[in-house]
Scaffold this motif. Structure first.
Motif, PDB file in Angstrom:
ATOM      1  N   UNK A 189       0.825  -1.237   0.363  1.00 54.15           N
ATOM      2  CA  UNK A 189       0.309  -0.403  -0.076  1.00 54.15           C
ATOM      3  C   UNK A 189       0.779   1.310   0.330  1.00 54.15           C
ATOM      4  N   UNK A 190       0.571   2.539  -0.916  1.00 54.86           N
ATOM      5  CA  UNK A 190       1.525   3.483  -0.873  1.00 54.86           C
ATOM      6  C   UNK A 190       0.279   4.343   0.142  1.00 54.86           C
ATOM      7  N   UNK A 191       0.736   5.582   0.196  1.00 52.39           N
ATOM      8  CA  UNK A 191      -0.221   6.937   0.943  1.00 52.39           C
ATOM      9  C   UNK A 191       0.650   7.526   1.788  1.00 52.39           C
ATOM     10  N   UNK A 192      -0.333   8.255   2.823  1.00 54.21           N
ATOM     11  CA  UNK A 192       0.261   8.707   3.705  1.00 54.21           C
ATOM     12  C   UNK A 192      -0.285   8.471   4.994  1.00 54.21           C
ATOM     13  N   UNK A 193       0.274   8.837   5.883  1.00 52.89           N
ATOM     14  CA  UNK A 193       0.190   8.407   7.329  1.00 52.89           C
ATOM     15  C   UNK A 193      -0.693   9.618   7.940  1.00 52.89           C
ATOM     16  N   UNK A 194      -2.164   8.943   8.746  1.00 51.46           N
ATOM     17  CA  UNK A 194      -2.465  10.245   8.969  1.00 51.46           C
ATOM     18  C   UNK A 194      -2.241  10.440  10.267  1.00 51.46           C
ATOM     19  N   UNK A 195      -1.958   9.673  11.103  1.00 47.41           N
ATOM     20  CA  UNK A 195      -1.857  10.015  12.334  1.00 47.41           C
ATOM     21  C   UNK A 195      -2.124   8.228  13.410  1.00 47.41           C
ATOM     22  N   UNK A 196      -2.480   8.357  14.616  1.00 43.55           N
ATOM     23  CA  UNK A 196      -2.522   7.468  15.235  1.00 43.55           C
ATOM     24  C   UNK A 196      -3.849   6.988  16.146  1.00 43.55           C
ATOM     25  N   UNK A 197      -4.847   5.316  15.898  1.00 44.07           N
ATOM     26  CA  UNK A 197      -5.948   5.872  16.228  1.00 44.07           C
ATOM     27  C   UNK A 197      -5.915   6.300  17.818  1.00 44.07           C
ATOM     28  N   UNK A 198      -7.728   5.779  18.396  1.00 46.33           N
ATOM     29  CA  UNK A 198      -7.557   5.588  19.601  1.00 46.33           C
ATOM     30  C   UNK A 198      -7.221   4.576  20.379  1.00 46.33           C
ATOM     31  N   UNK A 199      -7.677   3.441  18.870  1.00 43.76           N
ATOM     32  CA  UNK A 199      -7.009   2.209  19.725  1.00 43.76           C
ATOM     33  C   UNK A 199      -5.749   1.868  19.316  1.00 43.76           C
ATOM     34  N   UNK A 200      -4.944   2.891  18.763  1.00 47.65           N
ATOM     35  CA  UNK A 200      -3.309   2.444  18.724  1.00 47.65           C
ATOM     36  C   UNK A 200      -3.188   2.074  17.205  1.00 47.65           C
ATOM     37  N   UNK A 201      -4.082   2.185  16.513  1.00 47.29           N
ATOM     38  CA  UNK A 201      -3.568   1.619  15.200  1.00 47.29           C
ATOM     39  C   UNK A 201      -3.343   2.843  14.589  1.00 47.29           C
ATOM     40  N   UNK A 202      -2.779   2.368  13.124  1.00 48.99           N
ATOM     41  CA  UNK A 202      -1.765   3.842  12.297  1.00 48.99           C
ATOM     42  C   UNK A 202      -3.222   3.627  11.130  1.00 48.99           C
ATOM     43  N   UNK A 203      -3.285   4.938  11.184  1.00 49.82           N
ATOM     44  CA  UNK A 203      -4.074   5.708  10.270  1.00 49.82           C
ATOM     45  C   UNK A 203      -3.329   5.972   9.540  1.00 49.82           C
ATOM     46  N   UNK A 204      -3.200   5.197   7.870  1.00 49.59           N
ATOM     47  CA  UNK A 204      -3.115   5.209   6.895  1.00 49.59           C
ATOM     48  C   UNK A 204      -4.058   5.426   5.696  1.00 49.59           C
ATOM     49  N   UNK A 205      -3.731   7.101   5.258  1.00 56.19           N
ATOM     50  CA  UNK A 205      -4.783   7.127   4.099  1.00 56.19           C
ATOM     51  C   UNK A 205      -3.970   6.200   2.476  1.00 56.19           C
ATOM     52  N   UNK A 206      -4.432   5.852   1.584  1.00 56.74           N
ATOM     53  CA  UNK A 206      -4.022   5.401   0.187  1.00 56.74           C
ATOM     54  C   UNK A 206      -4.863   6.332  -0.902  1.00 56.74           C
ATOM     55  N   UNK A 207      -3.940   6.278  -1.643  1.00 58.28           N
ATOM     56  CA  UNK A 207      -3.735   6.819  -2.890  1.00 58.28           C
ATOM     57  C   UNK A 207      -5.050   7.215  -3.624  1.00 58.28           C
ATOM     58  N   UNK A 208      -6.129   6.679  -3.506  1.00 55.40           N
ATOM     59  CA  UNK A 208      -7.529   6.755  -3.968  1.00 55.40           C
ATOM     60  C   UNK A 208      -8.176   6.957  -2.381  1.00 55.40           C
ATOM     61  N   UNK A 209      -7.651   7.835  -1.420  1.00 59.90           N
ATOM     62  CA  UNK A 209      -8.067   8.576  -0.215  1.00 59.90           C
ATOM     63  C   UNK A 209      -8.719   7.474   0.481  1.00 59.90           C
ATOM     64  N   UNK A 210      -8.477   6.428   0.240  1.00 59.95           N
ATOM     65  CA  UNK A 210      -9.185   5.184   1.518  1.00 59.95           C
ATOM     66  C   UNK A 210      -8.784   5.611   2.446  1.00 59.95           C
ATOM     67  N   UNK A 211      -9.447   5.784   4.175  1.00 57.78           N
ATOM     68  CA  UNK A 211      -8.297   5.298   5.583  1.00 57.78           C
ATOM     69  C   UNK A 211      -8.599   3.979   5.084  1.00 57.78           C
ATOM     70  N   UNK A 212      -7.048   3.970   6.525  1.00 59.78           N
ATOM     71  CA  UNK A 212      -6.862   1.657   7.104  1.00 59.78           C
ATOM     72  C   UNK A 212      -6.981   1.914   8.046  1.00 59.78           C
ATOM     73  N   UNK A 213      -6.853   1.181   8.686  1.00 64.29           N
ATOM     74  CA  UNK A 213      -6.584   1.200  10.773  1.00 64.29           C
ATOM     75  C   UNK A 213      -5.547   0.243  10.412  1.00 64.29           C
TER      76      UNK A 213
END
Ligand code: BTN
Length: 257
Positions: free
Chosen positions: A218-242
Motif C-alpha cells: 500500500x502506498x499513501x500517507x500516515x494521518x496519525x494514530x487511532x484511539x485504539x493505537x492503530x496507524x491511520x493510513x490514507x491510500x492514494x484513492x483517499x481511503x482510510x485504513x486502520x
C-alpha cells in the motif's frame, strides 16, 4: 564483568522489577523466554553485556556493542485481558522515548515501537507473548560510535546525539524501567493518556509511506494514530485504513510524489 553501577541503579527500581545480569548470551530475549517458561516472576530483567545472536523484528539480526549498548529483556505477566497485551509494545516504545528525553535528547516513536532521534534509529523493541506472559526485549545504542556498514546510515546513539559525551548506561536503564512501570499500567482505562503521549512524539504523522501488508503493498500517507493505537493510513484513492502493528512492514517513508 558488567559495571557495578547497574546494581546500584537496580536497588531503586520500582516493584516488581529485578535485575539479572549476564556477561554473554546468544540473546537476552531467548533467555527471558526460557526463564519465563520455567516460572520466573513478573518483573525479571535479563541484561546482557555481549549478545552473540541478538534478534530484531521479522527475523533480522540485532547489533549491539559490549560496554556501549544496552540489551535486555524483561518478563511481564499482565493481569489485563489478553486482547490488550499488544498495547504493551506501544508502552515500551513510549517509555524508551521518554527515558531518552530524560537525558535531554528529543526522541520520536516510529510506530509501533522503533525509537528515533531525528531521522535515525536509536532503539528497537521486540515483543513476544506466550499464554501466561509477555517478553519485552529492548536494544538501545547508548555510547556506540561505530556501526556495521549495513546500518551505519540508519543508526545513531545517544552519545552521538549528545555532542559525543558518553551517557551512563545504568541511568538510561533506570529511566526506561521507571517510565515503563508507569506506562504499562495504561493499557486499559488510561490508554487515552498513553496514546496522547505517543501522538506528541509520532515520527510518521503526515509522512508518505509504503507499507507491506498481508493483502499486498500500500502506498499513501500516515494521518496519525487511532484511539485504539492503530496507524491511520490514507491510500492514494483517499481511503482510510486502520493498520494493526503486527500486520505490516513499513518499507519506506517520505516517498517522492
Ligand atoms: C528491532 O528493532 O528489530 C527490535 C530489536 C530488539 C533488540 C533487543 S536487544 C535485547 C533483546 N534481545 C534480543 O535478541 N533482541 C532484543
Amino acid at each position: 564483568m558488567i559495571e557495578e553501577d547497574f546494581l546500584e541503579a537496580a536497588a531503586d527500581f520500582p516493584e516488581p522489577f529485578r535485575l539479572w545480569m549476564r556477561d554473554e548470551l546468544p540473546s537476552s530475549h531467548d533467555e527471558a523466554m526460557r526463564l519465563a517458561h520455567q516460572g520466573a516472576a513478573e518483573g525479571a530483567i535479563i541484561l546482557v553485556e555481549r549478545q552473540t545472536a541478538g534478534r530484531g523484528r521479522r527475523g533480522a539480526a540485532w547489533f549491539s556493542s559490549p560496554k556501549k549498548s544496552l540489551a535486555f529483556s524483561l518478563i511481564l505477566r499482565p493481569q489485563e485481558a489478553k486482547a490488550l497485551w499488544p498495547r504493551l509494545a506501544l508502552a515500551a516504545g513510549l517509555a524508551v522515548a521518554e527515558a531518552i528525553e530524560d537525558c535531554g535528547i528529543q526522541a520520536l516513536v516510529k510506530w509501533p515501537n522503533d525509537v528515533w532521534i531525528g531521522e535515525r534509529k536509536v532503539a528497537g523493541i521486540l515483543v513476544d507473548a506466550a499464554e501466561q506472559f509477555v517478553i519485552i526485549g529492548i536494544g538501545i545504542n547508548v555510547n556506540c560510535t561505530e556501526f556495521p556498514d549495513e546500518i551505519a546510515h540508519l543508526a545513531t546513539s545517544l552519545c552521538q546525539e549528545n555532542g559525543n559525551y558518553e551517557i551512563s548506561r545504568s541511568s538510561v536503564l533506570a529511566a526506561i524501567i521507571y517510565r515503563l512501570a508507569i506506562r504499562r499500567q495504561q493499557i486499559d482505562a488510561d490508554f487515552p493518556v498513553m496514546i496522547a503521549a505517543i501522538r506528541q512524539r509520532c515520527a510518521l504523522s503526515g509522512r508518505r509511506a509504503h507499507l507491506s501488508t498481508a493483502h499486498g503493498e500500500m502506498f499513501g500517507r500516515v494521518l496519525g494514530i487511532s484511539d485504539a493505537g492503530e496507524l491511520i493510513f490514507q491510500t492514494q484513492d483517499t481511503t482510510h485504513h486502520l493498520i494493526q502493528a503486527h500486520s505490516i512492514q513499513l518499507l519506506d517513508e517520505d516517498l517522492d510524489d
